[in-house]
Scaffold this motif. Structure first.
Motif, PDB file in Angstrom:
ATOM      1  N   LEU A  25       2.105   0.654   6.240  1.00  0.00           N
ATOM      2  CA  LEU A  25       0.971   0.309   7.099  1.00  0.00           C
ATOM      3  C   LEU A  25       1.381   0.288   8.554  1.00  0.00           C
TER       4      LEU A  25
ATOM      5  N   GLN B  10      -9.402   8.444  -0.041  1.00  0.00           N
ATOM      6  CA  GLN B  10      -9.472   8.128   1.387  1.00  0.00           C
ATOM      7  C   GLN B  10     -10.896   8.247   1.904  1.00  0.00           C
TER       8      GLN B  10
ATOM      9  N   GLU C 198      -0.150   2.624  11.330  1.00  0.00           N
ATOM     10  CA  GLU C 198      -0.770   2.034  12.518  1.00  0.00           C
ATOM     11  C   GLU C 198      -0.148   2.598  13.791  1.00  0.00           C
TER      12      GLU C 198
ATOM     13  N   ALA D 181      -4.954  -3.770   3.290  1.00  0.00           N
ATOM     14  CA  ALA D 181      -3.786  -3.000   2.865  1.00  0.00           C
ATOM     15  C   ALA D 181      -3.033  -3.729   1.759  1.00  0.00           C
ATOM     16  N   SER D 182      -2.933  -5.041   1.886  1.00  0.00           N
ATOM     17  CA  SER D 182      -2.260  -5.833   0.859  1.00  0.00           C
ATOM     18  C   SER D 182      -2.995  -5.734  -0.471  1.00  0.00           C
TER      19      SER D 182
ATOM     20  N   SER E  70       4.076  -3.069   3.802  1.00  0.00           N
ATOM     21  CA  SER E  70       3.944  -3.335   5.235  1.00  0.00           C
ATOM     22  C   SER E  70       4.581  -2.239   6.085  1.00  0.00           C
TER      23      SER E  70
ATOM     24  N   TRP F  90      -4.612  -5.821   7.627  1.00  0.00           N
ATOM     25  CA  TRP F  90      -3.426  -6.124   6.827  1.00  0.00           C
ATOM     26  C   TRP F  90      -3.812  -6.681   5.458  1.00  0.00           C
TER      27      TRP F  90
ATOM     28  N   ILE G 220      -0.513  -1.554  -0.376  1.00  0.00           N
ATOM     29  CA  ILE G 220       0.170  -0.713   0.606  1.00  0.00           C
ATOM     30  C   ILE G 220       1.226  -1.579   1.258  1.00  0.00           C
TER      31      ILE G 220
END
Length: 165
Positions: free
Chosen positions: A53, A18, A57, A43-44, A50, A40, A48
Protein backbone atom coordinates in the motif's frame (compact mmCIF):
# COMPACT_ATOMS: atom_id res chain seq x y z
CA UNK A 1 -34.50 -9.82 -22.73
CA UNK A 2 -31.40 -8.36 -21.04
CA UNK A 3 -27.86 -8.39 -22.40
CA UNK A 4 -26.46 -9.11 -18.93
CA UNK A 5 -25.32 -12.65 -18.02
CA UNK A 6 -27.82 -14.76 -16.12
CA UNK A 7 -25.25 -15.78 -13.51
CA UNK A 8 -22.20 -14.12 -12.07
CA UNK A 9 -18.78 -15.68 -12.75
CA UNK A 10 -17.07 -17.77 -10.07
CA UNK A 11 -13.82 -15.83 -10.41
CA UNK A 12 -12.63 -12.43 -11.60
CA UNK A 13 -9.38 -11.21 -13.13
CA UNK A 14 -7.36 -8.68 -11.13
CA UNK A 15 -8.39 -5.97 -13.61
CA UNK A 16 -12.07 -6.86 -13.15
CA UNK A 17 -11.70 -6.75 -9.36
CA UNK A 18 -10.00 -3.37 -9.56
CA UNK A 19 -12.76 -1.95 -11.76
CA UNK A 20 -15.54 -3.33 -9.55
CA UNK A 21 -13.92 -1.98 -6.40
CA UNK A 22 -13.35 1.42 -8.02
CA UNK A 23 -17.03 1.60 -8.93
CA UNK A 24 -18.10 0.49 -5.45
CA UNK A 25 -15.80 2.99 -3.73
CA UNK A 26 -16.95 5.77 -6.04
CA UNK A 27 -20.59 5.02 -5.20
CA UNK A 28 -19.89 4.77 -1.48
CA UNK A 29 -17.89 7.97 -1.36
CA UNK A 30 -19.99 10.03 -3.77
CA UNK A 31 -19.83 13.59 -2.53
CA UNK A 32 -17.42 12.80 0.29
CA UNK A 33 -13.72 12.16 0.47
CA UNK A 34 -12.10 9.26 2.24
CA UNK A 35 -9.33 9.93 4.73
CA UNK A 36 -5.90 8.36 4.57
CA UNK A 37 -6.82 6.35 7.65
CA UNK A 38 -9.88 4.98 5.84
CA UNK A 39 -7.65 4.05 2.89
CA UNK A 40 -5.41 2.06 5.22
CA UNK A 41 -8.44 0.38 6.84
CA UNK A 42 -9.83 -0.63 3.43
CA UNK A 43 -6.44 -2.03 2.43
CA UNK A 44 -6.25 -3.95 5.69
CA UNK A 45 -9.69 -5.45 5.10
CA UNK A 46 -8.57 -6.48 1.60
CA UNK A 47 -5.44 -8.05 3.17
CA UNK A 48 -3.09 -5.70 1.32
CA UNK A 49 0.18 -5.50 3.23
CA UNK A 50 1.41 -2.11 4.38
CA UNK A 51 4.53 -2.16 2.15
CA UNK A 52 2.42 -2.74 -0.97
CA UNK A 53 0.00 0.00 0.00
CA UNK A 54 2.81 2.39 0.86
CA UNK A 55 4.53 1.68 -2.49
CA UNK A 56 1.21 2.11 -4.34
CA UNK A 57 0.53 5.36 -2.51
CA UNK A 58 4.02 6.65 -3.35
CA UNK A 59 3.58 5.64 -7.00
CA UNK A 60 0.20 7.41 -7.10
CA UNK A 61 1.71 10.52 -5.51
CA UNK A 62 4.55 10.62 -8.06
CA UNK A 63 2.15 10.10 -10.98
CA UNK A 64 -0.07 12.88 -9.65
CA UNK A 65 2.92 15.24 -9.38
CA UNK A 66 3.96 14.47 -12.97
CA UNK A 67 0.38 14.96 -14.15
CA UNK A 68 0.23 18.35 -12.42
CA UNK A 69 3.52 19.31 -14.10
CA UNK A 70 2.14 18.23 -17.47
CA UNK A 71 -0.97 20.34 -16.94
CA UNK A 72 1.21 23.34 -16.04
CA UNK A 73 3.34 22.69 -19.14
CA UNK A 74 0.24 22.50 -21.35
CA UNK A 75 -1.05 25.78 -19.91
CA UNK A 76 2.35 27.37 -20.47
CA UNK A 77 2.52 26.23 -24.12
CA UNK A 78 -1.01 27.41 -24.80
CA UNK A 79 -0.42 30.80 -23.21
CA UNK A 80 2.77 31.18 -25.30
CA UNK A 81 0.75 30.35 -28.41
CA UNK A 82 -1.96 32.86 -27.50
CA UNK A 83 0.68 35.56 -27.08
CA UNK A 84 2.16 34.75 -30.50
CA UNK A 85 -1.29 34.70 -32.07
CA UNK A 86 -2.15 38.08 -30.53
CA UNK A 87 1.12 39.59 -31.78
CA UNK A 88 0.46 38.10 -35.25
CA UNK A 89 -3.03 39.58 -35.37
CA UNK A 90 -1.98 43.04 -34.20
CA UNK A 91 0.96 43.32 -36.58
CA UNK A 92 -0.88 41.89 -39.58
CA UNK A 93 -3.92 44.11 -39.06
CA UNK A 94 -1.52 47.06 -39.01
CA UNK A 95 0.31 45.84 -42.15
CA UNK A 96 -2.94 45.17 -44.03
CA UNK A 97 -4.25 48.60 -43.07
CA UNK A 98 -0.96 50.24 -44.05
CA UNK A 99 -0.93 48.37 -47.38
CA UNK A 100 -4.51 49.42 -48.15
CA UNK A 101 -3.79 53.03 -47.13
CA UNK A 102 -0.76 53.24 -49.43
CA UNK A 103 -1.80 51.11 -52.41
CA UNK A 104 -5.58 51.24 -52.11
CA UNK A 105 -5.70 47.44 -52.13
CA UNK A 106 -4.01 44.45 -50.52
CA UNK A 107 -0.77 43.65 -52.34
CA UNK A 108 2.48 42.79 -50.55
CA UNK A 109 0.99 42.39 -47.02
CA UNK A 110 -0.89 39.22 -48.00
CA UNK A 111 2.43 37.35 -48.38
CA UNK A 112 3.50 38.26 -44.87
CA UNK A 113 0.06 37.31 -43.56
CA UNK A 114 0.14 33.90 -45.27
CA UNK A 115 3.73 32.87 -44.51
CA UNK A 116 3.60 34.05 -40.91
CA UNK A 117 0.13 32.50 -40.63
CA UNK A 118 1.57 29.11 -41.60
CA UNK A 119 4.11 29.43 -38.79
CA UNK A 120 1.38 30.42 -36.33
CA UNK A 121 -0.78 27.46 -37.41
CA UNK A 122 2.13 25.06 -36.80
CA UNK A 123 2.75 26.64 -33.40
CA UNK A 124 -0.93 26.21 -32.54
CA UNK A 125 -0.83 22.57 -33.56
CA UNK A 126 2.22 22.01 -31.33
CA UNK A 127 0.64 23.91 -28.43
CA UNK A 128 -2.39 21.63 -28.38
CA UNK A 129 -0.53 18.39 -29.14
CA UNK A 130 -0.12 16.44 -25.88
CA UNK A 131 1.35 13.15 -27.07
CA UNK A 132 4.30 11.89 -29.03
CA UNK A 133 8.07 12.02 -28.85
CA UNK A 134 8.35 15.71 -29.64
CA UNK A 135 5.88 16.55 -26.87
CA UNK A 136 7.86 14.38 -24.42
CA UNK A 137 11.15 16.05 -25.36
CA UNK A 138 9.62 19.51 -24.99
CA UNK A 139 8.09 18.57 -21.63
CA UNK A 140 11.37 17.11 -20.35
CA UNK A 141 13.27 20.23 -21.48
CA UNK A 142 10.69 22.54 -19.84
CA UNK A 143 10.73 20.47 -16.62
CA UNK A 144 14.54 20.51 -16.51
CA UNK A 145 14.63 24.28 -17.03
CA UNK A 146 12.11 24.77 -14.22
CA UNK A 147 14.17 22.52 -11.91
CA UNK A 148 17.28 24.57 -12.68
CA UNK A 149 15.36 27.79 -11.98
CA UNK A 150 14.04 26.42 -8.67
CA UNK A 151 17.48 25.22 -7.66
CA UNK A 152 19.04 28.57 -8.50
CA UNK A 153 16.26 30.45 -6.67
CA UNK A 154 16.73 28.28 -3.58
CA UNK A 155 20.50 28.76 -3.72
CA UNK A 156 20.07 32.52 -4.15
CA UNK A 157 17.69 32.74 -1.16
CA UNK A 158 20.11 30.81 1.04
CA UNK A 159 22.96 33.01 -0.11
CA UNK A 160 20.98 36.18 0.67
CA UNK A 161 20.05 34.83 4.12
CA UNK A 162 23.69 34.05 4.86
CA UNK A 163 24.70 37.59 3.90
CA UNK A 164 22.07 39.08 6.21
CA UNK A 165 23.46 37.30 9.26
Amino acid sequence: MSNFPLSYPESYSPEDIQQILQIALARKAEGEELTRQQLWEIASELEIDSQSLQAAEQDWFERKAVQEKREAFNLYRRSQFKQRLTKYLIINIFLLSFNIAIAGTITWSIYILLFWGLSIALNGWKAYQTQGEEYERAFQRWDFQNEVKRTFATFWEKLQKSWQV
